[in-house]
Design an enzyme around this catalytic site. Structure first.
Site, PDB file in Angstrom:
ATOM      1  N   HIS A   1      -3.255   4.698  -0.196  1.00  0.00           N
ATOM      2  CA  HIS A   1      -2.075   4.424   0.267  1.00  0.00           C
ATOM      3  C   HIS A   1      -1.785   4.839   1.599  1.00  0.00           C
ATOM      4  O   HIS A   1      -1.108   5.871   1.843  1.00  0.00           O
ATOM      5  CB  HIS A   1      -1.140   5.146  -0.812  1.00  0.00           C
ATOM      6  CG  HIS A   1      -0.667   4.233  -1.827  1.00  0.00           C
ATOM      7  ND1 HIS A   1       0.344   3.149  -1.901  1.00  0.00           N
ATOM      8  CD2 HIS A   1      -0.902   4.435  -3.244  1.00  0.00           C
ATOM      9  CE1 HIS A   1       0.212   2.352  -2.811  1.00  0.00           C
ATOM     10  NE2 HIS A   1      -0.439   3.430  -3.893  1.00  0.00           N
TER      11      HIS A   1
ATOM     12  N   ASP B   1       3.229   4.259  -1.896  1.00  0.00           N
ATOM     13  CA  ASP B   1       3.409   5.147  -2.954  1.00  0.00           C
ATOM     14  C   ASP B   1       4.881   5.837  -3.053  1.00  0.00           C
ATOM     15  O   ASP B   1       5.415   6.131  -3.744  1.00  0.00           O
ATOM     16  CB  ASP B   1       2.235   6.314  -2.803  1.00  0.00           C
ATOM     17  CG  ASP B   1       2.083   6.786  -1.478  1.00  0.00           C
ATOM     18  OD1 ASP B   1       2.593   6.229  -0.520  1.00  0.00           O
ATOM     19  OD2 ASP B   1       1.551   7.786  -1.441  1.00  0.00           O
TER      20      ASP B   1
ATOM     21  N   HIS C   1     -18.022 -13.875  15.133  1.00  0.00           N
ATOM     22  CA  HIS C   1     -18.994 -13.778  14.410  1.00  0.00           C
ATOM     23  C   HIS C   1     -20.120 -15.057  15.044  1.00  0.00           C
ATOM     24  O   HIS C   1     -19.572 -16.126  14.906  1.00  0.00           O
ATOM     25  CB  HIS C   1     -19.237 -13.934  12.860  1.00  0.00           C
ATOM     26  CG  HIS C   1     -18.464 -12.593  12.455  1.00  0.00           C
ATOM     27  ND1 HIS C   1     -19.317 -11.494  12.518  1.00  0.00           N
ATOM     28  CD2 HIS C   1     -17.253 -12.502  11.610  1.00  0.00           C
ATOM     29  CE1 HIS C   1     -18.389 -10.651  11.865  1.00  0.00           C
ATOM     30  NE2 HIS C   1     -17.403 -11.062  11.615  1.00  0.00           N
TER      31      HIS C   1
ATOM     32  N   TYR D   1       3.653 -14.525   7.030  1.00  0.00           N
ATOM     33  CA  TYR D   1       4.820 -13.611   6.813  1.00  0.00           C
ATOM     34  C   TYR D   1       5.794 -14.064   8.103  1.00  0.00           C
ATOM     35  O   TYR D   1       5.620 -14.161   9.305  1.00  0.00           O
ATOM     36  CB  TYR D   1       4.611 -12.119   7.200  1.00  0.00           C
ATOM     37  CG  TYR D   1       3.993 -11.640   5.698  1.00  0.00           C
ATOM     38  CD1 TYR D   1       3.772 -12.170   4.710  1.00  0.00           C
ATOM     39  CD2 TYR D   1       3.239 -10.433   5.950  1.00  0.00           C
ATOM     40  CE1 TYR D   1       3.282 -11.851   3.741  1.00  0.00           C
ATOM     41  CE2 TYR D   1       2.549  -9.878   4.931  1.00  0.00           C
ATOM     42  CZ  TYR D   1       2.644 -10.503   3.796  1.00  0.00           C
ATOM     43  OH  TYR D   1       2.016  -9.960   2.576  1.00  0.00           O
TER      44      TYR D   1
ATOM     45  N   GLU E   1       6.661  15.188   2.345  1.00  0.00           N
ATOM     46  CA  GLU E   1       7.473  14.732   1.150  1.00  0.00           C
ATOM     47  C   GLU E   1       8.892  15.229   1.029  1.00  0.00           C
ATOM     48  O   GLU E   1       9.679  14.892   0.402  1.00  0.00           O
ATOM     49  CB  GLU E   1       6.652  15.469  -0.100  1.00  0.00           C
ATOM     50  CG  GLU E   1       5.245  14.741  -0.348  1.00  0.00           C
ATOM     51  CD  GLU E   1       4.493  15.454  -1.337  1.00  0.00           C
ATOM     52  OE1 GLU E   1       4.820  16.525  -1.592  1.00  0.00           O
ATOM     53  OE2 GLU E   1       3.702  14.709  -1.930  1.00  0.00           O
TER      54      GLU E   1
END
Ligand code: ZN
Ligand code: ZN
Length: 445
Positions: free
Chosen positions: A139, A144, A290, A346, A421
């Site tokens: 994450h 998360d 490539h 997006y 946190e």
């Protein structure tokens, strides 16, 4: 501060406070106080959810464990829950006791193919399948925390159901970073776009949608902007075909490697010489190239892939057109051929201006005044599709520990990405406050 000035200030403050009609604010003050109290009461649980999800990260379209955790939690709160939306997405509906509008809160659940270094007691050792290959999973974008904060916001808001005027739709979205099953250009859809195609807004149409993303910044500080906020992100694929031959005799070949080098330089002039950069910043990046197997062989083909980012639809269309033309014409001038494919992935996330202005005092209160104007973000977000379907507001919250410099913090998607946190309870409060104020607001945004 001397006492006299202090009292004058106090009197003025009281007079001002009384003389401004306080639309919708006082009625929500009690609910905001309750949010603050309840979010604090479940902070330990919120952090435990975050650590559990962090330790068991899942790639886009494979968020089965995470979705189960979310589903069980929402059901335990008594919400109406729908699962399996856009493969692994979950939507919970909380109906307040009073009639009113509908507001949607969105969190994304997917992780990234990044290897997490050792260190945290809940560090990930997970592996996953990404386009058929086994990869390490982490994450590294903080989804998360988004999932855990929205689970907590759902619990807080479910606890004040009796006071809620309207409906809250909780959107737990899969595959924001893309699908781990299908590559860009596969013709498949995922994430927010697929949730909309599967009708989540047709079933429950929200009057506004809010999203929050963590990133380096002062912990617990919210930053956002009105209008364009994250870039459009499009996938670019260029196949250059020449004529294979001996590396010592290039005159008998058409060299796709030398041609590709010219194309890469040419693409940079699309941005610097053709795009109107006063309308929108723009980026064209070639990320893979490539071609060839041996130093003495000029190969037949070279394949390049890249990304195009803009903040304005007109600039986006012009860059697509000019990139295609530049690659094709440079190849043609070398006698080679360029097949160019550009896939829109997006759109630009555009924050609704009225909603952005309305939200400021709500955010000020939820964060104790720690709100600032955010920068344009170079990343892309499929929240853009939700914000096209209904007025939307996408905000960012800092998660850099207070003793560290956010400017030096590892960015999202880096293995060193780290979350303080203690910010999570503020994020929970912020999302719940936006919902409560939007539903209860007399000054309708
Ligand atoms: Zn990300
Ligand atoms: Zn993200």
């Amino acid at each position: 501060m001397n006492f006299l000035r202090h009292s004058v200030g106090l009197v003025l403050g009281v007079v001002l406070f009384l003389s401004i009609p306080d639309e919708g604010k006082t009625e929500n003050a009690a609910l905001e106080a309750k949010i603050r109290e309840q979010a604090a009461a479940i902070e330990a649980k919120l952090i435990a959810w975050r650590r559990d999800i962090h330790q068991h990260p899942e790639l886009g379209d494979q968020e089965n464990r995470t979705a189960r955790l979310v589903t069980e939690h929402l059901r335990s709160l008594g919400l109406e829950v729908r699962t399996g939306i856009a493969r692994t997405g979950v939507v919970g509906i909380l109906k307040g006791a009073k009639p009113g509008r509908t507001v949607a809160l969105r969190a994304d659940m997917d992780a990234l193919p990044v290897k997490e270094p050792e260190g945290l007691s809940f560090a990930s050792h997970a592996k996953g399948q990404h386009w058929g290959k086994e990869v390490d999973v982490m994450h590294a974008c903080g989804h998360d925390t988004h999932t855990a904060m929205l689970m907590a916001a759902a619990e807080v808001l479910a606890g004040m159901k009796g006071d809620l005027p309207g409906t809250v739709q909780f959107i737990f979205q899969p595959a924001e970073e893309g699908s781990s099953l299908f590559a860009p250009g596969s013709g498949k859809t995922w994430g927010a776009k697929l949730m909309l195609q599967e009708g989540i807004f047709a079933q429950t149409k929200p009057d506004a949608v809010f999203g929050l993303h963590v990133m380096p910044g002062h912990s617990g500080e919210v930053f956002y902007r009105s209008g364009a906020t994250t870039a459009s992100g499009d996938f670019l694929d260029i196949m250059v075909t020449g004529k294979q031959g001996h590396g010592g005799m290039p005159w008998n070949t058409i060299d796709p490697i030398a041609t590709s080098a010219l194309i890469i330089s040419g693409l940079q002039t699309v941005v610097s010489r053709k795009a109107n950069l006063t309308l929108s910043p723009a980026v064209v990046t070639i990320g893979t190239i490539h071609g060839g197997e041996a130093g003495n062989v000029i190969p037949e083909t070279v394949q390049m892939t890249g990304t195009i980012r803009t903040y304005d639809q007109q600039v986006r269309e012009l860059i697509h057109r000019d990139s295609r033309m530049t690659a094709e014409k440079i190849a043609e001038s070398a006698g080679a051929k360029a097949d160019v494919s550009i896939v829109k992935i997006y759109d630009t996330t555009v924050n609704n201006e009225r909603l952005a202005e309305w939200a400021r005092p709500v955010l000020q209160r939820a964060t104790d005044g720690r709100v600032s104007r955010g920068p344009l973000v170079g990343a892309s977000e499929d929240f853009s599709f939700f914000a096209e379907a209904t007025p939307g507001l996408f905000i960012f919250m800092g998660i850099t520990p207070r003793d560290q410099d956010p400017a030096k913090a590892a960015p999202n998607h880096s293995p060193g990405f780290f979350v303080d946190e203690s910010a999570l309870v503020i994020g929970t409060r912020t999302m719940a406050s936006l919902a409560v104020n939007f539903l209860g607001s007399e000054s309708k945004p």
